[in-house]
Design a protein around this motif. Sequence first.
Motif, mmCIF file in Angstrom:
data_model
loop_
_atom_site.group_PDB
_atom_site.id
_atom_site.type_symbol
_atom_site.label_atom_id
_atom_site.label_comp_id
_atom_site.label_asym_id
_atom_site.label_seq_id
_atom_site.Cartn_x
_atom_site.Cartn_y
_atom_site.Cartn_z
ATOM 1 N N UNK A 57 0.848 -1.185 0.000
ATOM 2 C CA UNK A 57 0.000 0.000 0.000
ATOM 3 C C UNK A 57 0.878 1.227 0.000
ATOM 4 N N UNK A 58 0.540 2.186 -0.827
ATOM 5 C CA UNK A 58 1.252 3.466 -0.873
ATOM 6 C C UNK A 58 2.757 3.267 -1.011
ATOM 7 N N UNK A 59 3.164 2.223 -1.749
ATOM 8 C CA UNK A 59 4.577 1.971 -1.992
ATOM 9 C C UNK A 59 5.319 1.276 -0.863
ATOM 10 N N UNK A 60 4.605 0.825 0.174
ATOM 11 C CA UNK A 60 5.239 0.152 1.317
ATOM 12 C C UNK A 60 4.751 -1.289 1.375
ATOM 13 N N UNK A 61 5.701 -2.206 1.557
ATOM 14 C CA UNK A 61 5.360 -3.625 1.651
ATOM 15 C C UNK A 61 5.037 -4.007 3.090
ATOM 16 N N UNK A 62 3.951 -4.773 3.236
ATOM 17 C CA UNK A 62 3.554 -5.345 4.517
ATOM 18 C C UNK A 62 3.731 -6.844 4.380
ATOM 19 N N UNK A 63 4.558 -7.421 5.210
ATOM 20 C CA UNK A 63 4.905 -8.837 5.119
ATOM 21 C C UNK A 63 4.231 -9.572 6.278
ATOM 22 N N UNK A 64 3.531 -10.656 5.938
ATOM 23 C CA UNK A 64 2.753 -11.414 6.922
ATOM 24 C C UNK A 64 3.132 -12.887 6.845
ATOM 25 N N UNK A 65 3.301 -13.516 8.007
ATOM 26 C CA UNK A 65 3.480 -14.964 7.992
ATOM 27 C C UNK A 65 2.087 -15.591 7.878
ATOM 28 N N UNK A 66 1.953 -16.711 7.169
ATOM 29 C CA UNK A 66 0.634 -17.311 6.927
ATOM 30 C C UNK A 66 -0.149 -17.641 8.197
ATOM 31 N N UNK A 67 0.509 -17.994 9.292
ATOM 32 C CA UNK A 67 -0.196 -18.324 10.535
ATOM 33 C C UNK A 67 -0.903 -17.106 11.132
ATOM 34 N N UNK A 68 -0.310 -15.940 11.008
ATOM 35 C CA UNK A 68 -0.897 -14.722 11.578
ATOM 36 C C UNK A 68 -2.070 -14.201 10.763
ATOM 37 N N UNK A 69 -2.086 -14.490 9.469
ATOM 38 C CA UNK A 69 -3.099 -13.909 8.597
ATOM 39 C C UNK A 69 -4.520 -14.210 9.059
ATOM 40 N N UNK A 70 -4.782 -15.389 9.595
ATOM 41 C CA UNK A 70 -6.132 -15.739 10.041
ATOM 42 C C UNK A 70 -6.636 -14.774 11.120
ATOM 43 N N UNK A 71 -5.743 -14.218 11.921
ATOM 44 C CA UNK A 71 -6.125 -13.329 13.018
ATOM 45 C C UNK A 71 -6.189 -11.862 12.599
ATOM 46 N N UNK A 72 -5.465 -11.501 11.544
ATOM 47 C CA UNK A 72 -5.357 -10.078 11.183
ATOM 48 C C UNK A 72 -5.854 -9.757 9.781
ATOM 49 N N UNK A 73 -6.450 -10.730 9.103
ATOM 50 C CA UNK A 73 -6.963 -10.492 7.754
ATOM 51 C C UNK A 73 -7.965 -9.344 7.783
ATOM 52 N N UNK A 74 -7.779 -8.375 6.916
ATOM 53 C CA UNK A 74 -8.666 -7.226 6.852
ATOM 54 C C UNK A 74 -8.231 -6.054 7.713
ATOM 55 N N UNK A 75 -7.106 -6.197 8.415
ATOM 56 C CA UNK A 75 -6.630 -5.146 9.316
ATOM 57 C C UNK A 75 -6.081 -3.959 8.543
ATOM 58 N N UNK A 76 -6.366 -2.768 9.058
ATOM 59 C CA UNK A 76 -5.774 -1.537 8.542
ATOM 60 C C UNK A 76 -4.818 -1.017 9.606
ATOM 61 N N UNK A 77 -3.604 -0.736 9.207
ATOM 62 C CA UNK A 77 -2.585 -0.207 10.105
ATOM 63 C C UNK A 77 -2.497 1.296 9.880
ATOM 64 N N UNK A 78 -2.709 2.047 10.952
ATOM 65 C CA UNK A 78 -2.683 3.504 10.881
ATOM 66 C C UNK A 78 -1.577 4.016 11.795
ATOM 67 N N UNK A 79 -1.127 5.240 11.567
ATOM 68 C CA UNK A 79 -0.173 5.888 12.458
ATOM 69 C C UNK A 79 -0.844 7.157 12.953
ATOM 70 N N UNK A 80 -1.034 7.255 14.265
ATOM 71 C CA UNK A 80 -1.802 8.370 14.822
ATOM 72 C C UNK A 80 -1.000 9.134 15.857
#
Length: 107
Positions: A57-80
């Motif tokens: 997204x926006x030129x930045x790669x987000x790397x996920x291990x397959x085991x974690x994806x089931x818990x975080x699928x659909x997550x949006x990471x924001x910086x506030x």
Amino acid sequence: MAIALTEAAARHVSRYLSRRGKGLGVRLGVKTTGCSGLAYTLEYVDNQAPEDLIFENHGVKIIIDPKSLAYIDGTELDFVREGLNEGFKFNNPNERDRCGCGESFRV
């Protein structure tokens, strides 16, 4: 689904990687801990494993291990920024509960 970064999060990660002088992106995952059972992990990545899943997204790669994806699928990471505090915020549609201290969650 996918994992997404807001523009603010992407800018923050890009700036940090630039200052660091290396890195492919960020690894987002979960670990077992805390009162609710799971906690987010976030670290900068220099090397990826063959089984890693990559979202961009926006030129930045987000790397996920397959085991974690089931818990975080659909997550949006924001910086506030909230007052004097700043940091990453996880907007995870799978969260069912969060502990009182905010350190862990349950799906």
